[in-house]
Design a protein around this motif. Structure first.
Motif, PDB file in Angstrom:
ATOM      1  N   GLY A 126      28.134  93.292  61.804  1.00  0.00           N
ATOM      2  CA  GLY A 126      29.498  93.811  61.680  1.00  0.00           C
ATOM      3  C   GLY A 126      29.907  94.058  60.242  1.00  0.00           C
ATOM      4  N   MET A 127      28.930  94.131  59.335  1.00  0.00           N
ATOM      5  CA  MET A 127      29.204  94.346  57.914  1.00  0.00           C
ATOM      6  C   MET A 127      28.831  95.774  57.523  1.00  0.00           C
ATOM      7  SD  MET A 127      27.765  90.752  56.362  1.00  0.00           S
ATOM      8  CE  MET A 127      28.405  89.172  56.905  1.00  0.00           C
ATOM      9  N   LEU A 128      29.511  96.744  58.117  1.00  0.00           N
ATOM     10  CA  LEU A 128      29.167  98.138  57.881  1.00  0.00           C
ATOM     11  C   LEU A 128      29.378  98.537  56.422  1.00  0.00           C
ATOM     12  CD1 LEU A 128      28.153 100.773  59.004  1.00  0.00           C
ATOM     13  CD2 LEU A 128      30.472 101.303  59.780  1.00  0.00           C
ATOM     14  N   ASP A 129      30.430  98.035  55.796  1.00  0.00           N
ATOM     15  CA  ASP A 129      30.673  98.351  54.378  1.00  0.00           C
ATOM     16  C   ASP A 129      29.487  97.924  53.516  1.00  0.00           C
ATOM     17  OD1 ASP A 129      33.101  99.415  54.987  1.00  0.00           O
ATOM     18  OD2 ASP A 129      34.277  97.675  54.357  1.00  0.00           O
ATOM     19  N   GLN A 130      28.934  96.759  53.833  1.00  0.00           N
ATOM     20  CA  GLN A 130      27.796  96.261  53.071  1.00  0.00           C
ATOM     21  C   GLN A 130      26.536  97.083  53.357  1.00  0.00           C
ATOM     22  OE1 GLN A 130      28.406  94.147  50.801  1.00  0.00           O
ATOM     23  NE2 GLN A 130      26.312  93.940  50.016  1.00  0.00           N
ATOM     24  N   ALA A 131      26.411  97.571  54.594  1.00  0.00           N
ATOM     25  CA  ALA A 131      25.283  98.437  54.935  1.00  0.00           C
ATOM     26  C   ALA A 131      25.339  99.723  54.113  1.00  0.00           C
ATOM     27  CB  ALA A 131      25.308  98.755  56.428  1.00  0.00           C
TER      28      ALA A 131
ATOM     29  N   HIS B 276      26.954 100.125  51.258  1.00  0.00           N
ATOM     30  CA  HIS B 276      26.742  99.757  49.847  1.00  0.00           C
ATOM     31  C   HIS B 276      25.246  99.605  49.547  1.00  0.00           C
ATOM     32  CE1 HIS B 276      26.407  96.935  46.431  1.00  0.00           C
ATOM     33  NE2 HIS B 276      27.503  97.548  45.979  1.00  0.00           N
ATOM     34  N   THR B 277      24.518  98.995  50.472  1.00  0.00           N
ATOM     35  CA  THR B 277      23.072  98.817  50.280  1.00  0.00           C
ATOM     36  C   THR B 277      22.371 100.160  50.207  1.00  0.00           C
ATOM     37  OG1 THR B 277      23.124  96.693  51.449  1.00  0.00           O
ATOM     38  CG2 THR B 277      20.984  97.786  51.265  1.00  0.00           C
TER      39      THR B 277
END
Length: 421
Positions: free
Chosen positions: A125-130, A132-133
């Motif tokens: 559920g960490m789409l923002d981090q996906a 960013h990666t």
């Protein structure tokens, strides 16, 4: 895997409160494929039964899980899923820390490995981090992005149900990073349109594919057919079936399955059955998925006799019924008061190691109790029901109290027929 990591995993395995298994075998060559599989299986066993977030992370770290192994990918998915579901207030920080550490491991500095990290962020559920990666892949040793990492990011969007973000990424990022979309890229976009109830928007994607020289495959069409069928767009289903035939993507009954499913959803059961009969009479071997759609359709229409006839016909045609057909028929037979047949099918299910859900089995057991109280079935049926409940309690001990609560709710007259002795 280092000797320290192997030692740590072995220690975790032996100290785990749910296991009393022997130590993990260590082959002469600790880097062999056999050694990796043994350690992966040990980690997987630990992760499946562990609930403490800190121990879950300890196990995953000690196992040095890698996306190159199917067993490890399964273990990583379980790790992320369990950490995401835990109610611990510290778990979001712990999960992010674990994933950040995972993608930064020196042995995983490749687009393939980091693409899997992007998927894990999506699963967490960490789409923002996906995102960013993906945008900082060069900092992780991947200077050139390809469709592989793009597709991973699109899949992360699908896992989060963020279809607007997926479409934005599809339209913008290939241009920014000079990425050529492949067939999987387009299939992800079509899947997004179908999941968001905009299946007909996929036609524009098919046109774009044609302009780029990419030919749709069976997966492309089946995703689209499923979406159109779910939305009840019967004319579009016909249109796509014609496309499949034109592009030589038809085989077996699977394309026609979409049309039959569409007719079933529209409650046009006789049309669906007529189409199916025509397909079978032409010499095409029946498909168990098609049978399932017909069975559930007739059950919903209240025509249990036709549903049972189709179920029996499956065996006659050499088409093995799947668990879905069993579960559906058992449920509706109980709803229709046909507990004797439902009991027979329930026993067959468990012989195949398929277990209907608690609510379905409750319908069956409650129905048999009522019939016995009313004098409509013999004691022998209750003996069979006792055996079923005994198996359910043994297989799912956590439901024992639920079954006791069910029994406590039965009429006093039925207490003499208790399934619990």
């Amino acid at each position: 895997m280092s000797s320290i990591a192997r030692s740590r995993l072995r220690s975790l395995y032996l100290s785990h409160r749910h296991f009393s298994a022997p130590s993990i075998p260590t082959p002469e060559n600790p880097n062999s494929i056999l050694a990796r599989k043994q350690n992966s299986r040990a980690a997987l066993a630990l992760l499946k039964s562990e609930s403490d977030p800190n121990r879950i992370i300890d196990i995953a770290r000690a196992a040095s899980l890698t996306p190159a192994s199917h067993l490890d990918r399964t273990a990583l998915s379980i790790t992320v899923s369990k950490l995401s579901k835990t109610q611990s207030s510290a778990s979001p920080t712990a999960l992010r820390s674990f994933l950040d550490e995972f993608k930064s491991r020196p042995d995983l500095q490749s687009e393939r490995s980091i693409s899997y990290a992007i998927i894990l962020y999506g699963r967490a559920g960490m789409l923002d981090q996906a995102i960013h990666t993906f945008q900082h892949l060069d900092e992780l040793g991947v200077p050139q992005r390809t469709a592989e990492s793009l597709n991973a990011l699109l899949y992360a969007c699908l896992l989060n149900g963020d279809h607007d973000q997926l479409i934005r990424i599809f339209h913008e990022l290939p241009k920014v990073y000079n990425i050529a979309p492949d067939i999987k890229t387009y299939n992800r976009v079509i899947q997004s349109f179908c999941k968001s109830g905009k299946s007909t928007s996929a036609y524009a994607i098919l046109d774009e594919m044609g302009q780029g020289g990419i030919k749709p495959n069976k997966t492309t069409y089946n995703i689209l057919l499923s979406g159109l069928s779910s939305e009840g767009k019967h004319e579009d289903v016909e249109k796509v079936l014609e496309m499949m035939e034109k592009n030589d993507c038809c085989s077996g009954t699977s394309p026609h399955d979409a049309k039959i499913r569409s007719l079933c959803r529209a409650k046009k059961m006789h049309e669906a059955k007529a189409l199916f009969d025509g397909i079978v009479s032409s010499g095409v071997k029946p498909d168990p998925v098609t049978y399932y759609h017909l069975i559930i359709g007739f059950c919903k229409e209240g025509d249990l006799e036709e549903a049972k006839r189709l179920f029996d016909e499956m065996g006659e045609k050499g088409c093995e019924p799947g668990s879905g057909s069993y579960f559906t028929l058992i449920y509706y037979l109980c709803q229709g008061g046909q507990f004797d047949t439902a009991l027979r099918l329930g026993k067959e299910c468990m012989e195949k190691d398929w277990w209907p859900c608690f609510s379905t089995m409750k319908l069956l057991v409650d129905g048999l109790v009522k019939l016995l109280v009313d004098g409509l079935v013999k004691d022998s049926k209750m003996k069979e029901a006792r055996e079923i409940v005994g198996k359910l309690k043994e297989r799912f001990p956590k439901t024992a109290q639920m079954w006791k609560d069910v029994e406590d709710g039965w009429p006093q007259k039925g207490r003499q027929f208790s399934l619990f002795g």
